[in-house]
Design a protein around this motif. Structure first.
Motif, PDB file in Angstrom:
ATOM      1  N   ASP A  51      65.489  44.169  34.843  1.00  0.00           N
ATOM      2  CA  ASP A  51      65.786  45.367  34.064  1.00  0.00           C
ATOM      3  C   ASP A  51      64.822  46.496  34.424  1.00  0.00           C
ATOM      4  N   VAL A  52      63.540  46.165  34.477  1.00  0.00           N
ATOM      5  CA  VAL A  52      62.507  47.187  34.671  1.00  0.00           C
ATOM      6  C   VAL A  52      61.572  46.787  35.802  1.00  0.00           C
ATOM      7  N   PHE A  53      61.399  47.696  36.745  1.00  0.00           N
ATOM      8  CA  PHE A  53      60.460  47.494  37.857  1.00  0.00           C
ATOM      9  C   PHE A  53      59.090  47.988  37.395  1.00  0.00           C
ATOM     10  N   ALA A  54      58.081  47.130  37.444  1.00  0.00           N
ATOM     11  CA  ALA A  54      56.744  47.495  36.982  1.00  0.00           C
ATOM     12  C   ALA A  54      55.855  47.881  38.158  1.00  0.00           C
ATOM     13  N   SER A  55      55.376  49.109  38.142  1.00  0.00           N
ATOM     14  CA  SER A  55      54.461  49.612  39.169  1.00  0.00           C
ATOM     15  C   SER A  55      53.070  49.730  38.550  1.00  0.00           C
ATOM     16  N   HIS A  56      52.071  49.128  39.190  1.00  0.00           N
ATOM     17  CA  HIS A  56      50.740  49.078  38.592  1.00  0.00           C
ATOM     18  C   HIS A  56      49.693  48.834  39.667  1.00  0.00           C
ATOM     19  N   SER A  57      48.445  49.053  39.294  1.00  0.00           N
ATOM     20  CA  SER A  57      47.334  48.818  40.218  1.00  0.00           C
ATOM     21  C   SER A  57      46.704  47.463  39.938  1.00  0.00           C
ATOM     22  N   TRP A  58      46.432  46.706  40.975  1.00  0.00           N
ATOM     23  CA  TRP A  58      45.817  45.390  40.809  1.00  0.00           C
ATOM     24  C   TRP A  58      44.388  45.489  40.291  1.00  0.00           C
ATOM     25  N   SER A  59      43.769  46.634  40.416  1.00  0.00           N
ATOM     26  CA  SER A  59      42.392  46.772  39.942  1.00  0.00           C
ATOM     27  C   SER A  59      42.333  46.892  38.423  1.00  0.00           C
ATOM     28  N   ASN A  60      43.437  47.222  37.798  1.00  0.00           N
ATOM     29  CA  ASN A  60      43.486  47.305  36.340  1.00  0.00           C
ATOM     30  C   ASN A  60      43.690  45.920  35.740  1.00  0.00           C
ATOM     31  N   THR A  61      43.435  45.805  34.454  1.00  0.00           N
ATOM     32  CA  THR A  61      43.561  44.492  33.827  1.00  0.00           C
ATOM     33  C   THR A  61      45.025  44.068  33.710  1.00  0.00           C
ATOM     34  N   TRP A  62      45.211  42.770  33.797  1.00  0.00           N
ATOM     35  CA  TRP A  62      46.537  42.193  33.562  1.00  0.00           C
ATOM     36  C   TRP A  62      46.975  42.500  32.135  1.00  0.00           C
ATOM     37  N   GLY A  63      46.021  42.535  31.228  1.00  0.00           N
ATOM     38  CA  GLY A  63      46.348  42.846  29.844  1.00  0.00           C
ATOM     39  C   GLY A  63      46.914  44.238  29.676  1.00  0.00           C
ATOM     40  N   LEU A  64      46.424  45.194  30.458  1.00  0.00           N
ATOM     41  CA  LEU A  64      46.971  46.546  30.403  1.00  0.00           C
ATOM     42  C   LEU A  64      48.433  46.542  30.804  1.00  0.00           C
ATOM     43  N   LEU A  65      48.763  45.802  31.863  1.00  0.00           N
ATOM     44  CA  LEU A  65      50.141  45.715  32.332  1.00  0.00           C
ATOM     45  C   LEU A  65      51.051  45.110  31.268  1.00  0.00           C
ATOM     46  N   VAL A  66      50.652  43.980  30.718  1.00  0.00           N
ATOM     47  CA  VAL A  66      51.484  43.295  29.728  1.00  0.00           C
ATOM     48  C   VAL A  66      51.591  44.108  28.444  1.00  0.00           C
TER      49      VAL A  66
ATOM     50  N   ALA B 184      53.364  34.943  26.763  1.00  0.00           N
ATOM     51  CA  ALA B 184      52.925  33.561  26.580  1.00  0.00           C
ATOM     52  C   ALA B 184      52.009  33.124  27.729  1.00  0.00           C
ATOM     53  N   PHE B 185      52.354  33.511  28.941  1.00  0.00           N
ATOM     54  CA  PHE B 185      51.547  33.196  30.127  1.00  0.00           C
ATOM     55  C   PHE B 185      50.154  33.812  29.998  1.00  0.00           C
ATOM     56  N   THR B 186      50.105  35.055  29.537  1.00  0.00           N
ATOM     57  CA  THR B 186      48.832  35.754  29.382  1.00  0.00           C
ATOM     58  C   THR B 186      47.963  35.085  28.335  1.00  0.00           C
ATOM     59  N   GLU B 187      48.571  34.675  27.233  1.00  0.00           N
ATOM     60  CA  GLU B 187      47.832  33.978  26.190  1.00  0.00           C
ATOM     61  C   GLU B 187      47.354  32.610  26.669  1.00  0.00           C
ATOM     62  N   GLU B 188      48.230  31.878  27.324  1.00  0.00           N
ATOM     63  CA  GLU B 188      47.895  30.520  27.765  1.00  0.00           C
ATOM     64  C   GLU B 188      46.658  30.502  28.660  1.00  0.00           C
ATOM     65  N   HIS B 189      46.568  31.492  29.559  1.00  0.00           N
ATOM     66  CA  HIS B 189      45.462  31.528  30.514  1.00  0.00           C
ATOM     67  C   HIS B 189      44.354  32.507  30.114  1.00  0.00           C
ATOM     68  N   ASP B 190      44.489  33.125  28.939  1.00  0.00           N
ATOM     69  CA  ASP B 190      43.500  34.083  28.442  1.00  0.00           C
ATOM     70  C   ASP B 190      43.206  35.167  29.489  1.00  0.00           C
ATOM     71  N   LEU B 191      44.247  35.916  29.832  1.00  0.00           N
ATOM     72  CA  LEU B 191      44.154  36.870  30.942  1.00  0.00           C
ATOM     73  C   LEU B 191      44.082  38.328  30.507  1.00  0.00           C
ATOM     74  N   TRP B 192      43.949  38.590  29.218  1.00  0.00           N
ATOM     75  CA  TRP B 192      44.026  39.972  28.755  1.00  0.00           C
ATOM     76  C   TRP B 192      42.991  40.875  29.413  1.00  0.00           C
ATOM     77  N   ASP B 193      41.805  40.340  29.695  1.00  0.00           N
ATOM     78  CA  ASP B 193      40.765  41.183  30.265  1.00  0.00           C
ATOM     79  C   ASP B 193      40.490  40.895  31.734  1.00  0.00           C
ATOM     80  N   LYS B 194      41.347  40.104  32.371  1.00  0.00           N
ATOM     81  CA  LYS B 194      41.187  39.803  33.796  1.00  0.00           C
ATOM     82  C   LYS B 194      41.914  40.849  34.634  1.00  0.00           C
ATOM     83  N   PRO B 195      41.295  41.318  35.725  1.00  0.00           N
ATOM     84  CA  PRO B 195      42.023  42.234  36.609  1.00  0.00           C
ATOM     85  C   PRO B 195      43.203  41.511  37.257  1.00  0.00           C
ATOM     86  N   THR B 196      44.220  42.241  37.607  1.00  0.00           N
ATOM     87  CA  THR B 196      45.418  41.622  38.169  1.00  0.00           C
ATOM     88  C   THR B 196      45.126  40.900  39.480  1.00  0.00           C
TER      89      THR B 196
END
Length: 207
Positions: free
Chosen positions: A54-69, A6-18
């Protein structure tokens, strides 16, 4: 997970880098106000959406937030449908579930384009498979402003991994940028060490 979608949709973050999400949303909203100290972003979220990890998410900030979600959504869906790696006896480390799916990680554009497929029921929180699964996300959980608070949070990383039931490492394909980041490699090491320390039997998640 429902909140993250919901946060990603609200701010339209699918293609924004983290890093953009951290700098343009998290930092401004958690900045000191009227003499009050800075806050962690999760402190601004509805308490009903925050809880034991429940789950620890490990990711690179240079990748898109959308990839993470998207990766988290795929992982949660696989768990509730019995197709994932989350099973008894794996302990805190479980397995390094590398979500470099061809559906979401061939490149950033494909990750963004797959957002609807990733969550199944459009991108609406209702009906999201595994929507109540709680993921630890660094830019929300760790103090992003310099100071003692940030130092304390970073030093407690091992404890967070210990408390988690899985580590999800989100890897972008084919570049695998995640594997070039010191922090991500450190999180991998911490997960393996946690697994060796605990090796506890897990009760399967049910939703």
């Amino acid at each position: 997970l429902e909140y993250l979608v919901a946060f990603t949709e609200e701010h339209d973050l699918w293609d924004k880098p983290t890093w953009w999400v951290a700098e343009n949303i998290v930092l401004p909203q958690t900045a000191p106000v009227d003499g009050q100290p800075p806050r962690r972003f999760y402190e601004l979220i509805d308490p009903a959406c925050v809880g034991t990890v429940d789950v620890f998410a490990s990711h690179s900030w240079s990748n898109t937030w959308g990839l993470l979600v998207s990766a988290m959504s795929h992982f949660a869906r696989d768990l509730v449908m019995g197709e994932g790696e989350f099973h008894a006896g794996m302990g805190a480390g479980l397995s390094f579930v590398s979500h470099a799916f061809s559906q979401i990680a061939t490149d950033r554009a494909k990750a963004v384009g797959a957002k609807t497929k990733a969550v199944g029921d459009g991108v609406r929180p209702t009906g999201l498979p595994g929507g109540q699964l709680r993921f630890w996300v660094d830019i929300f959980a760790v103090m992003q402003h310099s100071g003692d608070g940030k130092n304390v949070d970073v030093s407690a990383l091992g404890q967070v991994v210990d408390a988690s039931r899985a580590t999800l490492m989100v890897i972008d394909a084919p570049a695998a940028t995640t594997m070039t980041r010191a922090w991500c490699l450190y999180e991998m090491i911490v997960t393996v060490e946690s697994f060796e320390r605990t090796k506890r039997v897990e009760v399967p998640i049910g939703f």
